[in-house]
Design an enzyme around this catalytic site. Structure first.
Site, short mmCIF file in Angstrom:
data_model
loop_
_atom_site.label_atom_id
_atom_site.label_comp_id
_atom_site.label_asym_id
_atom_site.label_seq_id
_atom_site.Cartn_x
_atom_site.Cartn_y
_atom_site.Cartn_z
N SER A 122 84.27 -50.57 19.11
CA SER A 122 84.31 -50.19 18.45
C SER A 122 84.29 -48.78 18.77
CB SER A 122 83.07 -49.96 17.91
OG SER A 122 82.04 -51.08 17.03
N GLU A 140 92.03 -53.39 26.90
CA GLU A 140 91.07 -54.37 26.93
C GLU A 140 91.58 -56.03 27.23
OE1 GLU A 140 87.96 -54.12 25.50
OE2 GLU A 140 88.15 -56.80 25.73
N CYS A 177 80.97 -56.35 18.38
CA CYS A 177 80.45 -56.33 16.84
C CYS A 177 81.35 -56.88 15.74
CB CYS A 177 80.81 -54.73 16.56
SG CYS A 177 79.88 -54.29 15.10
N CYS A 187 77.80 -58.04 15.26
CA CYS A 187 77.65 -58.24 14.23
C CYS A 187 78.46 -59.01 13.20
CB CYS A 187 77.77 -56.02 14.30
SG CYS A 187 77.71 -55.15 15.43
N LYS A 191 77.98 -62.61 13.03
CA LYS A 191 76.72 -62.71 12.77
C LYS A 191 76.26 -62.38 11.28
CE LYS A 191 74.43 -59.50 12.14
NZ LYS A 191 73.82 -58.91 13.45
N TYR A 217 92.59 -53.61 13.99
CA TYR A 217 91.49 -52.65 15.31
C TYR A 217 93.19 -52.07 16.40
CZ TYR A 217 87.25 -52.11 15.04
OH TYR A 217 85.73 -52.27 14.38
N TYR A 232 66.24 -57.85 18.21
CA TYR A 232 66.85 -58.36 17.05
C TYR A 232 67.86 -60.31 17.12
CZ TYR A 232 67.54 -52.97 15.87
OH TYR A 232 67.79 -52.00 15.15
N ILE A 233 68.78 -59.39 17.93
CA ILE A 233 69.83 -61.15 18.10
C ILE A 233 68.64 -62.97 18.15
CG2 ILE A 233 71.14 -62.12 19.51
CD1 ILE A 233 72.15 -59.48 20.61
N GLU A 267 67.32 -62.70 14.00
CA GLU A 267 68.74 -62.59 13.21
C GLU A 267 69.19 -64.32 13.37
OE1 GLU A 267 70.61 -58.90 12.07
OE2 GLU A 267 71.61 -59.85 14.14
N ARG A 275 57.38 -63.32 24.66
CA ARG A 275 56.68 -63.27 25.71
C ARG A 275 56.11 -62.60 24.94
NH1 ARG A 275 60.37 -59.37 29.80
NH2 ARG A 275 60.44 -57.96 28.15
N GLY A 331 67.88 -59.17 25.79
CA GLY A 331 68.27 -58.16 25.87
C GLY A 331 69.52 -58.29 25.94
N THR A 335 76.75 -50.28 16.54
CA THR A 335 77.86 -50.06 16.42
C THR A 335 77.99 -48.97 16.18
OG1 THR A 335 78.80 -52.04 16.70
CG2 THR A 335 79.65 -51.33 15.57
N HIS A 387 65.43 -48.56 -13.27
CA HIS A 387 64.72 -49.79 -13.45
C HIS A 387 66.05 -51.12 -14.22
CE1 HIS A 387 60.96 -52.19 -14.89
NE2 HIS A 387 61.58 -52.37 -15.71
N GLU A 398 62.65 -49.54 -6.65
CA GLU A 398 62.12 -48.36 -7.44
C GLU A 398 60.63 -48.47 -7.22
OE1 GLU A 398 61.20 -49.68 -12.06
OE2 GLU A 398 62.00 -51.19 -11.98
P1 NDP Z 1 66.42 -56.45 21.88
O1 NDP Z 1 66.29 -55.72 23.09
O2 NDP Z 1 66.76 -56.33 20.91
O3 NDP Z 1 65.57 -57.96 21.98
C1 NDP Z 1 65.43 -58.56 23.52
C2 NDP Z 1 64.28 -59.36 23.64
O4 NDP Z 1 64.00 -59.78 24.60
C3 NDP Z 1 62.60 -58.70 23.36
O5 NDP Z 1 62.37 -59.25 22.44
C4 NDP Z 1 62.05 -58.22 24.44
O6 NDP Z 1 60.55 -58.23 24.40
C5 NDP Z 1 62.71 -59.60 25.23
N1 NDP Z 1 63.09 -60.09 27.03
C6 NDP Z 1 64.17 -58.34 27.46
N2 NDP Z 1 63.55 -59.79 28.46
C7 NDP Z 1 62.62 -60.64 28.34
C8 NDP Z 1 62.60 -61.63 29.56
N3 NDP Z 1 62.50 -61.43 30.67
N4 NDP Z 1 62.01 -62.70 28.87
C9 NDP Z 1 61.49 -63.14 28.23
N5 NDP Z 1 61.68 -61.69 27.27
C10 NDP Z 1 62.68 -60.99 27.22
O7 NDP Z 1 67.31 -57.22 22.26
P2 NDP Z 1 68.60 -58.52 22.05
O8 NDP Z 1 69.47 -58.83 22.78
O9 NDP Z 1 68.27 -58.72 20.62
O10 NDP Z 1 70.16 -57.54 21.44
C11 NDP Z 1 70.47 -56.50 22.01
C12 NDP Z 1 71.59 -55.00 20.89
O11 NDP Z 1 72.39 -55.48 20.45
C13 NDP Z 1 69.36 -53.95 20.49
O12 NDP Z 1 68.75 -53.68 21.06
C14 NDP Z 1 70.26 -54.23 19.40
O13 NDP Z 1 70.18 -53.18 19.17
C15 NDP Z 1 71.66 -54.24 19.25
N6 NDP Z 1 71.97 -55.46 17.74
C16 NDP Z 1 71.25 -54.53 16.33
C17 NDP Z 1 71.65 -55.98 15.19
C18 NDP Z 1 71.11 -54.67 14.24
O14 NDP Z 1 71.60 -53.80 14.08
N7 NDP Z 1 71.26 -55.27 13.43
C19 NDP Z 1 71.63 -57.05 15.82
C20 NDP Z 1 71.97 -57.39 16.96
C21 NDP Z 1 71.83 -56.92 17.99
P3 NDP Z 1 60.16 -57.41 24.91
O15 NDP Z 1 60.46 -56.54 22.67
O16 NDP Z 1 58.79 -57.94 25.15
O17 NDP Z 1 60.65 -55.46 25.59
#
Ligand code: NDP
Length: 462
Positions: A15, A35, A43, A48, A51, A99, A180-181, A184, A201, A265, A314, A439, A444
């Site tokens: 993106s 690329e 994305c 995105c 998904k 793209y 998020y992931i 979802e 955790r 993450g 994105t 309404h 609302e």
């Molecule tokens: P997030 O940062 O949202 O979540 C990561 C999760 O993994 C958290 O719950 C974190 O826990 C946990 N975690 C991290 N390290 C460990 C570990 N070693 N063991 C167990 N659990 C762990 O990342 P995602 O992977 O879900 O998504 C990545 C990014 O992509 C997001 O930050 C978001 O910005 C983007 N995204 C956006 C979407 C949207 O806009 N709808 C959809 C999907 C992705 P803790 O909270 O305790 O740190």
């Protein structure tokens, strides 16, 4: 006349990279974009867009069930995973084509290859071994799912990348993570009929969101039949003789599943890019360090999007690309604005949010007013579905500004976009009050919550 082959070379066709390349090329600059995988980036190709298509697919089961309350009888329904994958791949292919077309139409040169830095002005096209020079270079290589490399049996697990291409729909899945992931995909798989467990955790899913919504979503997901295990993680994963996976948790439980997915993450893609040869500095997480204008410590090298680990979204990468163009090619120094980013979690029910959580606002301001409504959405009256919507506005009592808006329920993401405008414009609660309601809608409620549900003064609820 520049002595470089390109005015701008972009590494990474996602993106941020494509936007930087396309718009710079449209200004008459000579642009190259490389690329290594597919244009569109995470994305479009494995994030995105596919998904959201999966989210739609997973909602039909409830739509069919709800139809009965409105007089419809829907025959027996079946779901075909291969058909969904095929349709999704077709759409992703179409978008990827667009793209590429955007770049071609603006006369950018496309390199379907990995590219690495040789020095601050030279890029190597790995596929051909050719080197090209550029006055400016943008690194927009994004990120990839982090996997728990030290966990025994982690190699049996999948990430969201593989979830988009599974040969068959698992009967049972366990998903690790609470962001998020994870959230979802737990809803997607459950909606498609998969026995789904989420293991996180922390004490409650979605750690960076408003506590009320986190609890509300947790309850709603459990009510649908998704199992949520908190304060636990996998300790080892084993593959059994029958091909199924057994994930043992730290607390001693064994989860049996056909797939175990990690969504813990994402990590910036900076390895082996030649950044060291060019002298580009990374932070402790391996992300590229940039200043307020997305410039690295090497003056002609810039970095945008997830590779910089600012906000992994994105629209943020696209915004950073547009600011880079304003600054470097339109003589209008513009630094990306990362304040008040509206966002959605496409869970079921959805979360749409902008601004501070109640917890954060209560810490920041001496007194906040909390306007909160929890109600059964109109459609649920006839469908009979047990579900609740939550809407919240957080107001700084000192100046009446709305500092946070949070919604759990249908179309929350759509509402968050518009709420984003109101918060960005600095609207006060009085602006909301004098806005006429539409309404009958759910939204609302946002303009009809006249009295605060409660206040938080110096951290105490009153
Ligand atoms: P997030 O940062 O949202 O979540 C990561 C999760 O993994 C958290 O719950 C974190 O826990 C946990 N975690 C991290 N390290 C460990 C570990 N070693 N063991 C167990 N659990 C762990 O990342 P995602 O992977 O879900 O998504 C990545 C990014 O992509 C997001 O930050 C978001 O910005 C983007 N995204 C956006 C979407 C949207 O806009 N709808 C959809 C999907 C992705 P803790 O909270 O305790 O740190």
């Amino acid at each position: 006349m520049s002595s470089f082959d390109f005015d701008l070379f972009v590494i990474g066709g996602g993106s941020g990279g494509v936007r930087a390349g396309r718009v710079t090329a449209s200004l008459g600059k000579k642009v190259g974009v490389a690329e290594e995988y597919r244009f569109g980036g995470t994305c479009v190709i494995r994030g995105c867009v596919p998904k959201k298509l999966f989210v739609y697919a997973s909602q039909y089961r409830e739509h069919f069930e709800d139809a009965a309350g409105f007089g419809w009888s829907v025959g027996e329904s079946t779901f075909n995973w291969e058909k969904l994958i095929e349709a999704k791949d077709r759409e992703v292919g179409r978008l990827e084509g667009l793209y590429r077309l955007g770049l071609e139409n603006n006369k950018a040169t496309i390199f379907d290859s990995r590219a690495e830095l040789v020095d601050a002005h030279t890029v190597k096209i790995v596929k051909t071994g050719q080197t090209v020079t550029a006055e400016r270079i943008v690194i927009a290589t994004g990120g990839s799912p982090g996997m728990p490399e030290t966990l025994a049996g982690h190699q049996y697990g999948i990430s969201s990348n593989e979830a988009f291409h599974l040969k068959e729909l698992p009967k049972a899945i366990a998903i690790a993570g609470g962001g998020y992931i994870a959230v979802e995909f737990a809803n997607i798989f459950h909606g498609l009929g998969v026995d789904t467990t989420l293991i996180y955790r922390g004490m409650e899913i979605l750690s960076r969101f408003d506590g009320d919504l986190r609890r509300g979503l947790h309850k709603a997901m459990e009510k649908k039949g998704i199992r949520i295990i908190l304060e636990d993680v996998f300790e080892k994963i084993e593959k059994r003789g029958d091909g199924r996976l057994a994930g043992t948790t730290l607390k001693g439980e064994t989860l049996l599943a056909d797939q175990i997915m990690f969504a813990i993450g994402r990590r910036p893609n900076t390895a082996n890019l030649g950044l060291d040869r060019a002298g580009v500095e990374l932070d402790e997480k391996g992300a590229i360090k940039v200043d307020l204008y997305s410039r690295t410590n090497v003056p002609n090298i810039f970095a945008l999007g997830d590779v910089t680990d600012r906000v992994q979204l994105t629209p943020v990468a696209i915004h950073e690309a547009m600011c880079f163009i304003e600054t470097e090619y339109r003589n209008n120094p513009t630094s990306p604005d990362h304040e008040l980013i509206p966002t959605a979690v496409f869970s079921q029910p959805e979360i749409g949010t902008v601004g501070m959580s109640e917890e954060a606002a209560a810490k920041k301001f001496p007194e906040i007013e909390v306007y909160r409504a929890e109600f059964r959405p109109m459609k649920a009256t006839l469908s009979g579905r047990v579900e609740k919507m939550i809407m919240k506005l957080l107001v700084n009592a000192a100046d009446r500004k709305v500092v946070g808006a949070h919604i759990l329920g249908h179309d929350a993401g759509e509402m968050a976009q518009l709420l984003g405008i109101t918060l960005k414009a600095g609207c006060t609660k009085d602006d909301f009050d004098r806005t006429m309601a539409v309404h009958p809608t759910a939204s609302e409620e946002l303009v009809t919550m006249y009295a605060p549900s409660y206040r938080i003064r110096n951290g105490e609820r009153v």
